[in-house]
Design a protein around this motif. Sequence first.
Motif, PDB file in Angstrom:
ATOM      1  N   PRO A   5      10.978  10.698  10.486  1.00  0.00           N
ATOM      2  CA  PRO A   5       9.881  11.631  10.261  1.00  0.00           C
ATOM      3  C   PRO A   5      10.653  12.170   8.864  1.00  0.00           C
ATOM      4  N   PHE A   6       9.900  12.194   7.344  1.00  0.00           N
ATOM      5  CA  PHE A   6      10.282  12.987   6.264  1.00  0.00           C
ATOM      6  C   PHE A   6       9.197  14.119   6.448  1.00  0.00           C
ATOM      7  N   ARG A   7       8.288  14.205   7.194  1.00  0.00           N
ATOM      8  CA  ARG A   7       6.751  15.784   6.554  1.00  0.00           C
ATOM      9  C   ARG A   7       7.562  16.191   7.718  1.00  0.00           C
ATOM     10  N   GLY A   8       7.395  17.866   7.896  1.00  0.00           N
ATOM     11  CA  GLY A   8       7.904  18.513   8.817  1.00  0.00           C
ATOM     12  C   GLY A   8       7.738  20.300   8.297  1.00  0.00           C
ATOM     13  N   VAL A   9       8.444  20.335   8.904  1.00  0.00           N
ATOM     14  CA  VAL A   9       7.727  22.442   8.654  1.00  0.00           C
ATOM     15  C   VAL A   9       9.114  21.829   8.286  1.00  0.00           C
ATOM     16  N   ARG A  10      10.846  21.401   8.688  1.00  0.00           N
ATOM     17  CA  ARG A  10      11.700  22.347   8.250  1.00  0.00           C
ATOM     18  C   ARG A  10      11.944  19.892   7.706  1.00  0.00           C
ATOM     19  N   GLN A  11      13.208  20.906   6.774  1.00  0.00           N
ATOM     20  CA  GLN A  11      13.710  19.257   6.612  1.00  0.00           C
ATOM     21  C   GLN A  11      14.108  18.675   7.581  1.00  0.00           C
ATOM     22  N   ALA A  12      14.226  17.389   7.358  1.00  0.00           N
ATOM     23  CA  ALA A  12      15.005  15.872   8.158  1.00  0.00           C
ATOM     24  C   ALA A  12      16.624  16.255   7.527  1.00  0.00           C
ATOM     25  N   GLY A  13      17.490  15.689   8.567  1.00  0.00           N
ATOM     26  CA  GLY A  13      19.209  15.807   7.847  1.00  0.00           C
ATOM     27  C   GLY A  13      19.862  17.427   8.682  1.00  0.00           C
ATOM     28  N   ILE A  14      19.035  18.214   9.017  1.00  0.00           N
ATOM     29  CA  ILE A  14      19.849  19.328   9.545  1.00  0.00           C
ATOM     30  C   ILE A  14      20.034  19.529  11.016  1.00  0.00           C
TER      31      ILE A  14
ATOM     32  N   SER B 129       0.995  -1.578  -0.275  1.00  0.00           N
ATOM     33  CA  SER B 129       0.151   0.037   0.109  1.00  0.00           C
ATOM     34  C   SER B 129       0.857   0.948   0.090  1.00  0.00           C
ATOM     35  N   GLU B 130       0.312   2.563  -0.583  1.00  0.00           N
ATOM     36  CA  GLU B 130       1.055   3.464  -0.453  1.00  0.00           C
ATOM     37  C   GLU B 130       1.174   4.140   0.631  1.00  0.00           C
ATOM     38  N   PRO B 131       2.530   5.137   1.181  1.00  0.00           N
ATOM     39  CA  PRO B 131       2.364   5.874   2.245  1.00  0.00           C
ATOM     40  C   PRO B 131       1.133   6.651   2.847  1.00  0.00           C
ATOM     41  N   ASP B 132       0.504   6.999   1.391  1.00  0.00           N
ATOM     42  CA  ASP B 132      -0.495   8.241   1.414  1.00  0.00           C
ATOM     43  C   ASP B 132      -1.837   7.335   2.258  1.00  0.00           C
ATOM     44  N   GLY B 133      -1.996   6.313   2.275  1.00  0.00           N
ATOM     45  CA  GLY B 133      -2.547   5.447   2.531  1.00  0.00           C
ATOM     46  C   GLY B 133      -2.527   5.057   4.173  1.00  0.00           C
ATOM     47  N   GLY B 134      -1.488   4.693   4.911  1.00  0.00           N
ATOM     48  CA  GLY B 134      -1.290   4.919   6.042  1.00  0.00           C
ATOM     49  C   GLY B 134      -0.352   3.781   6.053  1.00  0.00           C
ATOM     50  N   GLY B 135       0.040   2.510   5.619  1.00  0.00           N
ATOM     51  CA  GLY B 135       0.321   1.260   5.389  1.00  0.00           C
ATOM     52  C   GLY B 135       1.887   1.387   4.400  1.00  0.00           C
ATOM     53  N   LEU B 136       3.058   1.478   5.156  1.00  0.00           N
ATOM     54  CA  LEU B 136       3.763   1.458   4.060  1.00  0.00           C
ATOM     55  C   LEU B 136       4.495  -0.457   3.608  1.00  0.00           C
ATOM     56  N   PHE B 137       5.666  -0.060   2.721  1.00  0.00           N
ATOM     57  CA  PHE B 137       5.825  -1.302   2.072  1.00  0.00           C
ATOM     58  C   PHE B 137       7.466  -1.603   3.342  1.00  0.00           C
TER      59      PHE B 137
ATOM     60  N   HIS C 188       8.302  11.457  -3.779  1.00  0.00           N
ATOM     61  CA  HIS C 188       7.861   9.811  -3.310  1.00  0.00           C
ATOM     62  C   HIS C 188       8.735   8.491  -2.130  1.00  0.00           C
ATOM     63  N   MET C 189      10.094   8.636  -3.119  1.00  0.00           N
ATOM     64  CA  MET C 189      10.531   7.603  -3.189  1.00  0.00           C
ATOM     65  C   MET C 189      11.077   7.785  -1.399  1.00  0.00           C
ATOM     66  N   ALA C 190      11.503   9.189  -1.429  1.00  0.00           N
ATOM     67  CA  ALA C 190      12.818   9.359  -0.311  1.00  0.00           C
ATOM     68  C   ALA C 190      11.483   9.451   1.054  1.00  0.00           C
ATOM     69  N   GLU C 191      10.500   9.882   0.758  1.00  0.00           N
ATOM     70  CA  GLU C 191       9.406   9.925   1.540  1.00  0.00           C
ATOM     71  C   GLU C 191       9.256   8.005   2.482  1.00  0.00           C
ATOM     72  N   ARG C 192       9.603   6.480   1.261  1.00  0.00           N
ATOM     73  CA  ARG C 192       9.069   5.955   1.887  1.00  0.00           C
ATOM     74  C   ARG C 192      10.540   5.469   2.498  1.00  0.00           C
ATOM     75  N   MET C 193      11.566   5.818   1.533  1.00  0.00           N
ATOM     76  CA  MET C 193      12.680   5.178   2.027  1.00  0.00           C
ATOM     77  C   MET C 193      13.270   5.692   3.162  1.00  0.00           C
ATOM     78  N   THR C 194      12.468   6.912   3.711  1.00  0.00           N
ATOM     79  CA  THR C 194      12.962   7.220   5.374  1.00  0.00           C
ATOM     80  C   THR C 194      12.304   7.132   5.905  1.00  0.00           C
TER      81      THR C 194
END
Lengths: 436, 436
Positions: B60-69, B10-18, B101-107
């Motif tokens: 978490p990939f999403r947020g006000v700032r980019q992760a990794g900083i 299922s896709e990330p937007d659907g709530g579950g990740l592969f 899309h890929m970055a959200e999945r891989m992270t």
Amino acid sequence: MSSPDSGPASEPDGGGLFSRRRLLGAAGVSAAVVGAAGAGALAGRASAADPQAAMNAAVPFRGVRQAGIVTPAQDRMHFATFDLTTDRRDDVIKMLREWTHMAERMTAGAQAARDGAVGLNPYSPPTDTGEALGLPASALTLTIGFGPSFFGRDGKDPLGIAGRRPELLADLPKFPNETMDPSQCGGDICIQACANDPQVAVHAVRNLARVGFGTAAVRWSQLGFGRTSSTSHAQQTPRNLFGFKDGTANIMAEDTGTLDEQVWVRDGDGPDWLTGGSYLITRRIRMRIEPWDRTTLIEQERVIGRAKGSGAPLGRADEFDALPLDLTGDDGEPVIDPLAHVRLASPEDNDGVQILRRGYNFTDGTDGFGHLDAGLFFIAFVRNPATQFIPMQTKLAKRDLLTEYIVHTGTGIFATPPGIPDGDPDAYWGSTLLEG
Amino acid sequence: MSSPDSGPASEPDGGGLFSRRRLLGAAGVSAAVVGAAGAGALAGRASAADPQAAMNAAVPFRGVRQAGIVTPAQDRMHFATFDLTTDRRDDVIKMLREWTHMAERMTAGAQAARDGAVGLNPYSPPTDTGEALGLPASALTLTIGFGPSFFGRDGKDPLGIAGRRPELLADLPKFPNETMDPSQCGGDICIQACANDPQVAVHAVRNLARVGFGTAAVRWSQLGFGRTSSTSHAQQTPRNLFGFKDGTANIMAEDTGTLDEQVWVRDGDGPDWLTGGSYLITRRIRMRIEPWDRTTLIEQERVIGRAKGSGAPLGRADEFDALPLDLTGDDGEPVIDPLAHVRLASPEDNDGVQILRRGYNFTDGTDGFGHLDAGLFFIAFVRNPATQFIPMQTKLAKRDLLTEYIVHTGTGIFATPPGIPDGDPDAYWGSTLLEG
């Protein structure tokens, strides 16, 4: 202005080591704070109780064999080769004695020398470069080998050992499908540093290079960021950069009969000094990952001969199932392609020959044409290069389907002597060769 | 003959990740087997309960700032820059959407795409290269930045965004004491991949490069094997290849006031699309480790201004003590040399300026002259390159005692946009720039 961390130290032979962690008063992994004598036992206990403690623990330096051959493959590697820059035999022996002393200390989690990075005399250069201070032993192993050129070249014999070169220790022939970069080939001496923390492996090589100044210089070095082989049944099989499990059918530390048959040089195989040792062969294998990544899954699995997900041989369900080399599908064709990598590399297709593998994934920037320079740094240990590695590689280079996706760019062969015996204060790396 | 591991996704937007681990049925770290939504909370719990679980968990990939900083600096890094190979704006946007899309999945610990390495259709190339199958998320963060050349060059403006280039986003000036290798400088786009497992970081960059084919090509890449900065007070300070603790006085994630002042681009600082982002500056710093290793301890400590063992400022006992910049010794001279690195890099000596550092040790083989090619890959995040990095580096390059032992060989500057907001399906990497 010297560091407040300085303190007294004792030598390994005295039973206590100047631990990097004790030095700094760091809390944490007690497995590193042990002398070489107790490390083996502690590592064993740690392994059962706590996987992370086992990753951090020390691997005994002394023993019948050199560590780093059948030691459970650590996660990271720094491999370096050196060329002698002197003709003086005494200087070479002095360096090898010092290297041995340092190697025993560093593999036990200690600094490279007694005074270390923050020694008592601030008016001298530190005797350890310091970047591993506070890090545990991290299962560091240091394994030495001697290349054909160590025994002299161009008709010269500065060390007086030309007559002791094993006949089998000769530069590998040119195989098909290789584009060798001379700056990544050969070397008089090799050091294989494996550890679960890359900083510990790099620190070890760097400190050996440091004290080698004037006697030996680094010829090439290779960082491997992730292991691609298991060398123990207790390890999970890792994946190479083609995305496949690699080394499923490796010789494992537990297979002592196979090791005796295929890996360890026996009495009578060659010069006595190498008995109990092995031959180490390196191949830097650049992977053409871009064309590979555009290949269908079914073709990738045909090339390898295993399922990408599970690692099971095609036609079987489990990774560790035997290869069904005679199985045919509904179409009457072999399920494992006649030219699949696993078939051509199998003992069944090589008169029973096996090799012990210890491979590491690498990425070294880019090739200048928009692609990552990435691949597999392949290390093999064999009892006899002429009957094991050379015929197998000759066949693979000509026929293996995988050949379309790889190119060998570096090579080396080294004789790895037996281990440094427990309790022998005179033994050093190469002493069976140089003192025999 | 497809892998038996294939299964529904299922896709990330659907709530579950592969999940890579669920896919393979691997036992182990449950922290990886979570959707992006739950990863933050779980990482927090894991951190308290079990350090290893926190190392493996998802950021978490999403947020006000980019992760990794300001994310606590992970142990390993793979940094790559890309040049566009197309003039088509639509293709660039398509790639950036797919990358996001890929970055959200891989992270989150998932494969790069839904079907993945062992997808349902074996007659297609896999949509994930597979080498991270079975590995946990490993705190992977992927951070994107856009270089000056992304906004056009040679008077051309293929993407129609030349007018949106921030004035401050300009190639850095030439500083003293640098020998730049053009093949290790610049780039239209950068990707900073940080993770606690290097295979996970390399896998992420490699998969982005794979789908970028035809739109963007790798310009250069750099592997960093060990972190040299902390970005949280919860982390222990690591050591660089000079053997010294590095980054003791870094801006930490907990210093939110300082971050707002020194790191995050504010409303009114420049174009709106960059508000909430930052500027990322890279310097590949080759260390002359051989002369350094032959320098006395007292001189090394004078050059740095700290004790090598403890990391304490000279004249003080604890690593985190304030720099005693005015303290003099019995001889009346400053205890911290007027040209010591810590003094010249201190806020007190730079009109209060600080920079957020995220550095990694590297070793890239040898220099061909018997030495390891090793050093520090330096990454800084600043709110304003012109008032922060450039004046500080101008001074350091001229006066810092450390300059004798280093040479800068690579450079880059990139604008890193703000994060991808939670719950916004239309946002992608660069959408504030390209859609605004």
